[in-house]
Design a protein around this motif. Structure first.
Motif, PDB file in Angstrom:
ATOM      1  N   GLY A   4     -19.038   4.824 -14.307  1.00 45.93           N
ATOM      2  CA  GLY A   4     -18.210   4.043 -15.239  1.00 45.93           C
ATOM      3  C   GLY A   4     -17.266   3.080 -14.580  1.00 45.93           C
ATOM      4  N   GLY A   5     -16.703   3.466 -13.423  1.00 48.07           N
ATOM      5  CA  GLY A   5     -15.680   2.610 -12.833  1.00 48.07           C
ATOM      6  C   GLY A   5     -14.339   3.318 -12.860  1.00 48.07           C
ATOM      7  N   TYR A   6     -13.222   2.547 -12.901  1.00 49.24           N
ATOM      8  CA  TYR A   6     -11.927   3.206 -12.904  1.00 49.24           C
ATOM      9  C   TYR A   6     -10.908   2.390 -13.694  1.00 49.24           C
ATOM     10  CZ  TYR A   6     -10.569  -0.287  -9.445  1.00 49.24           C
ATOM     11  OH  TYR A   6     -10.306  -1.459  -8.818  1.00 49.24           O
ATOM     12  N   GLU A  40       0.817  -1.211   0.000  1.00 50.93           N
ATOM     13  CA  GLU A  40       0.000   0.000   0.000  1.00 50.93           C
ATOM     14  C   GLU A  40       0.852   1.262   0.000  1.00 50.93           C
ATOM     15  OE1 GLU A  40      -1.054   0.216   4.672  1.00 50.93           O
ATOM     16  OE2 GLU A  40      -2.151  -1.255   3.482  1.00 50.93           O
ATOM     17  N   LEU A  41       2.167   1.110   0.165  1.00 48.66           N
ATOM     18  CA  LEU A  41       3.036   2.290   0.147  1.00 48.66           C
ATOM     19  C   LEU A  41       3.430   2.682  -1.283  1.00 48.66           C
ATOM     20  CD1 LEU A  41       5.331   1.438   3.166  1.00 48.66           C
ATOM     21  CD2 LEU A  41       3.457   3.091   3.076  1.00 48.66           C
ATOM     22  N   GLY A  42       3.283   1.752  -2.212  1.00 44.68           N
ATOM     23  CA  GLY A  42       3.696   2.050  -3.587  1.00 44.68           C
ATOM     24  C   GLY A  42       2.703   2.956  -4.294  1.00 44.68           C
ATOM     25  N   HIS A  43       3.133   3.526  -5.435  1.00 42.62           N
ATOM     26  CA  HIS A  43       2.267   4.456  -6.173  1.00 42.62           C
ATOM     27  C   HIS A  43       1.927   3.917  -7.560  1.00 42.62           C
ATOM     28  CE1 HIS A  43       4.270   6.967  -3.170  1.00 42.62           C
ATOM     29  NE2 HIS A  43       3.203   7.748  -3.225  1.00 42.62           N
ATOM     30  N   TYR A  44       0.830   4.407  -8.091  1.00 39.00           N
ATOM     31  CA  TYR A  44       0.389   4.071  -9.444  1.00 39.00           C
ATOM     32  C   TYR A  44      -0.411   5.267  -9.953  1.00 39.00           C
ATOM     33  CZ  TYR A  44      -3.702   3.110  -6.610  1.00 39.00           C
ATOM     34  OH  TYR A  44      -4.734   3.238  -5.715  1.00 39.00           O
ATOM     35  N   MET A  45      -0.821   5.251 -11.202  1.00 40.12           N
ATOM     36  CA  MET A  45      -1.671   6.317 -11.741  1.00 40.12           C
ATOM     37  C   MET A  45      -3.078   5.746 -11.903  1.00 40.12           C
ATOM     38  SD  MET A  45       0.364   8.849 -12.116  1.00 40.12           S
ATOM     39  CE  MET A  45      -0.653  10.022 -12.992  1.00 40.12           C
ATOM     40  N   TYR A  46      -4.093   6.582 -11.631  1.00 42.02           N
ATOM     41  CA  TYR A  46      -5.446   6.070 -11.857  1.00 42.02           C
ATOM     42  C   TYR A  46      -6.361   7.194 -12.345  1.00 42.02           C
ATOM     43  CZ  TYR A  46      -7.230   8.365  -7.702  1.00 42.02           C
ATOM     44  OH  TYR A  46      -7.614   9.311  -6.804  1.00 42.02           O
ATOM     45  N   VAL A  47      -7.459   6.781 -12.930  1.00 38.20           N
ATOM     46  CA  VAL A  47      -8.475   7.741 -13.366  1.00 38.20           C
ATOM     47  C   VAL A  47      -9.830   7.145 -12.993  1.00 38.20           C
ATOM     48  CG1 VAL A  47      -8.404   6.814 -15.706  1.00 38.20           C
ATOM     49  CG2 VAL A  47      -9.373   9.045 -15.338  1.00 38.20           C
ATOM     50  N   ASP A  48     -10.717   8.001 -12.454  1.00 34.33           N
ATOM     51  CA  ASP A  48     -11.966   7.512 -11.877  1.00 34.33           C
ATOM     52  C   ASP A  48     -13.141   8.273 -12.504  1.00 34.33           C
ATOM     53  OD1 ASP A  48     -14.020   6.721 -10.254  1.00 34.33           O
ATOM     54  OD2 ASP A  48     -12.886   6.915  -8.386  1.00 34.33           O
ATOM     55  N   SER A  49     -14.279   7.585 -12.636  1.00 32.68           N
ATOM     56  CA  SER A  49     -15.404   8.221 -13.339  1.00 32.68           C
ATOM     57  C   SER A  49     -16.285   9.060 -12.423  1.00 32.68           C
ATOM     58  CB  SER A  49     -16.268   7.140 -13.974  1.00 32.68           C
ATOM     59  OG  SER A  49     -16.811   6.337 -12.945  1.00 32.68           O
TER      60      SER A  49
END
Length: 635
Positions: free
Chosen positions: A261-263, A162-171
């Motif tokens: 829509g979701g993510y 849970e400390l790591g990072h990622y990119m996300y996009v949410d509706s």
């Protein structure tokens, strides 16, 4: 933290910051965090930040990147360094220009192994990836110990924690139908091809479209990947073949249809220079698609049914008819020669097969003689492989008579195709000669190629005098000019670079017999080993004097003569080659001496300095006067 900035108290000078000697054998990425700030609205000569690569054994630095856009925040630039065994330095140059209020600052420079388009999103600069801002949907950084509502996934992919990072996009904030979020990679700065891979998660309640595009510098989008599965609850690996022969951006785009829509989440973008699908596709070698016709027709051919429309010819040096474009002494193609000039005659020259779905830039030189009406006498067609479809992509309108003129054409076809040069005699009374030389094909549009940084050590005089300056202004001086020179029967009709560009020449009518004009290079870095200097010279006119080239080493008074020509040589641009060595800093000097009459306009163009010995040899370094057989044409 600290940053480094340019001291603005020295006006008009350049601030140079150089790295220690570096050595990275594998592909690396230079990341630079910088800012150019100014209070003035627009400046004719703005502040500029340049980054050069200084390789060992080279007299010139290669410009990799340059920026002049002011900004009120720190920006990131990512530059690919291709794998090389040579040691190098990175040199940063700040130019203040005329803008008194400007400042240039650098916060961080990092050189990391790997490609600039790779990213695990663990660092706050996000490897130079940027979100294209949209009022409603955007890519955000997720993960880390930010336990907010948007941080949807329990674990990232890189650290699997849970400390790591990622990119996300949410509706969640979608308001309109078809809202789009785009994440844009840094632009590639070196040609690369291979396999692009990334991990993604997709959760959808109504349709989401997740697509990956390539976008070139002219803004053209090409789709390379699209989600096929509806759902992936865990991190799924996607792999796609990636081909970027010229600068491109990778764009990760998510389109939503509704707020429910979701993510989509994205992590660990990486690149390998081997294609994913074991496709043995040999990359297209553009050098095989061009020709200078010195040895033969290369991969060009004529259809035996057409008859011999184009002949390979050579013209001995003379003062009536221009020789070839490559060297002035060599071969070129000529259509409608004395054997084939029947009315309505068409000569076709076919090029090699080119792969489909790639953007090409075709360049060639042509010259026309003896036509009353020039338009349409030379045209370029694209034949698709089945030979059913042919499309005219260029034809000549009008051009100066007997001057080698450059044509540039960008094209892209979905199917494999061939380039065909077509010459056409309209009627017996109007059938002149069509000459063709130095055909080359490169990847990318011609406009994109013009935006690339210039070759180090090359000067075409199109914009300025590059590394050269006059030793003394006044009556004996070199002039930068285009088109014909003012006096008839002397000097070039056009330059060598494009036929309509600039060259340097001495105007004999402003000088007296024996007067000298000097064009001196700035001090160039000495290197161990041989260097090769190539240039084109034009000495046409019954009263032509001397043109000499000298090498002056730092600390020496004497100038070492390297090359000399005396008297009228040809109506063509001729190529000069000089091999020399200097382990100290040195200057190259072009000296022209006016001859006995005003028909003594001597010109030079297209100067090129290269490391290493000359690949070809010039027969004579010191010569005077005419060849005996001055005006023969060999067919």
């Amino acid at each position: 933290g600290h940053y480094i900035s340019v001291d603005t108290s020295y006006e008009g000078e350049k601030a140079v910051l150089s790295s220690p000697e570096l050595h990275t054998e594998e592909w690396s990425c230079v990341r630079l965090i910088y800012q150019i700030a100014t209070t003035s609205e627009t400046s004719p000569d703005p502040a500029r930040l340049n980054l050069y690569l200084r390789q060992e054994g080279e007299s010139f630095d290669r410009l990799l990147w340059s920026a002049k856009e002011p900004s009120d925040s720190w920006l990131i630039a990512s530059l690919d360094l291709t794998n090389s065994t040579k040691k190098y330095k990175i040199v940063l140059e700040g130019e203040m220009g005329q803008d008194k209020s400007a400042s240039i600052a650098i916060f961080e420079i990092k050189i990391t192994p790997g490609y600039c388009i790779e990213c695990d999103f663990e660092e706050n600069h996000l490897c130079g990836f940027v979100n294209r801002w949209n009022p409603n949907v955007n890519w955000f950084v997720g993960g880390g110990n930010i336990r907010n509502s948007q941080s949807i996934l329990p674990k990232d992919h890189t650290l699997n924690s849970e400390l790591g990072h990622y990119m996300y996009v949410d509706s969640v904030y979608v308001k309109h139908f078809q809202e789009v979020a785009q994440l844009i990679s840094p632009k590639t700065t070196a040609p690369m091809s291979g396999c692009l891979s990334f991990y993604y998660q997709l959760k959808q309640e109504s349709s989401i479209v997740f697509t990956v595009y390539l976008r070139d510098t002219s803004g053209f989008y090409e789709e390379i990947w699209k989600t096929d599965s509806a759902l992936s609850a865990d991190w799924a690996l996607a792999e796609v073949d990636f081909n970027a022969p010229y600068p491109m951006e990778v764009i990760f785009e998510v389109a939503f249809n509704s707020a429910k829509g979701g993510y989509v989440a994205l992590d660990d973008i990486s690149f390998s220079p081997v294609y994913c699908s074991n496709q043995t596709g040999t990359p297209f070698n553009h050098s095989e698609a061009g020709c200078n016709f010195e040895e033969d027709l290369c991969n060009f051919y004529q259809d035996p049914k057409d008859g011999p429309g184009w002949s390979r010819v050579k013209v001995k040096r003379n003062v009536y008819r221009a020789g070839d474009h490559t060297t002035g002494f060599g071969y070129y193609l000529l259509a409608n020669t004395k054997f084939t000039s029947q009315p309505g005659y068409i000569g076709r020259l076919y090029g090699p097969t080119l792969p489909g779905n790639l953007q090409f830039c075709l360049r060639f030189y042509y010259a026309l003689y003896g036509f009353f009406k020039m338009s349409g006498t030379l045209a370029v067609y694209i034949f698709e492989e089945n030979h059913v479809v042919q499309e005219k992509i260029w034809s000549v309108l009008d051009s100066p008579k007997g001057v080698w003129t450059q044509a540039e054409i960008s094209f892209k076809k979905p199917m494999p195709c061939k380039v065909v040069f077509v010459s056409w005699c309209k009627s017996f009374w109007d059938c002149g000669l069509v000459a063709l030389d130095d055909v080359s094909l490169s990847l990318g549009s011609c406009q994109a190629a013009d935006l690339l940084p210039p070759n180090p050590g090359e000067c075409t005089f199109e914009k300025d005098e590059c590394v050269f300056t006059q030793k003394k202004r006044g009556r004996g001086s070199w002039h930068r000019s285009r088109g014909p020179t003012p006096t008839s029967y002397t000097g070039p009709k056009g330059d060598h670079t494009t036929g309509v560009g600039y060259y340097m020449y001495i105007e004999a009518s402003n000088m007296v017999y024996g007067q000298r004009a000097y064009l001196v290079s700035r001090s160039l870095r000495g290197t161990s080993g041989k260097q090769c200097l190539t240039f084109f010279y034009h000495m046409y006119g019954a009263g032509t004097g001397l043109l000499s080239v000298y090498l002056k080493k730092e600390g020496d008074d004497e100038e070492i003569p390297l090359w000399r020509r005396t008297g009228e040589q040809s109506i063509s641009w001729l190529r000069g080659l000089i091999e020399y060595e200097s382990d100290r800093s040195y200057q190259i000097i072009f000296e022209a001496i006016r001859g006995v009459s005003i028909r003594s306009d001597t010109a030079i163009d297209d100067v090129l300095f290269q490391a290493g010995p000359c690949l070809e040899v010039e027969e004579i370094q010191f010569t005077s006067g005419y060849p005996d057989s001055l005006n023969e044409i060999e067919y």
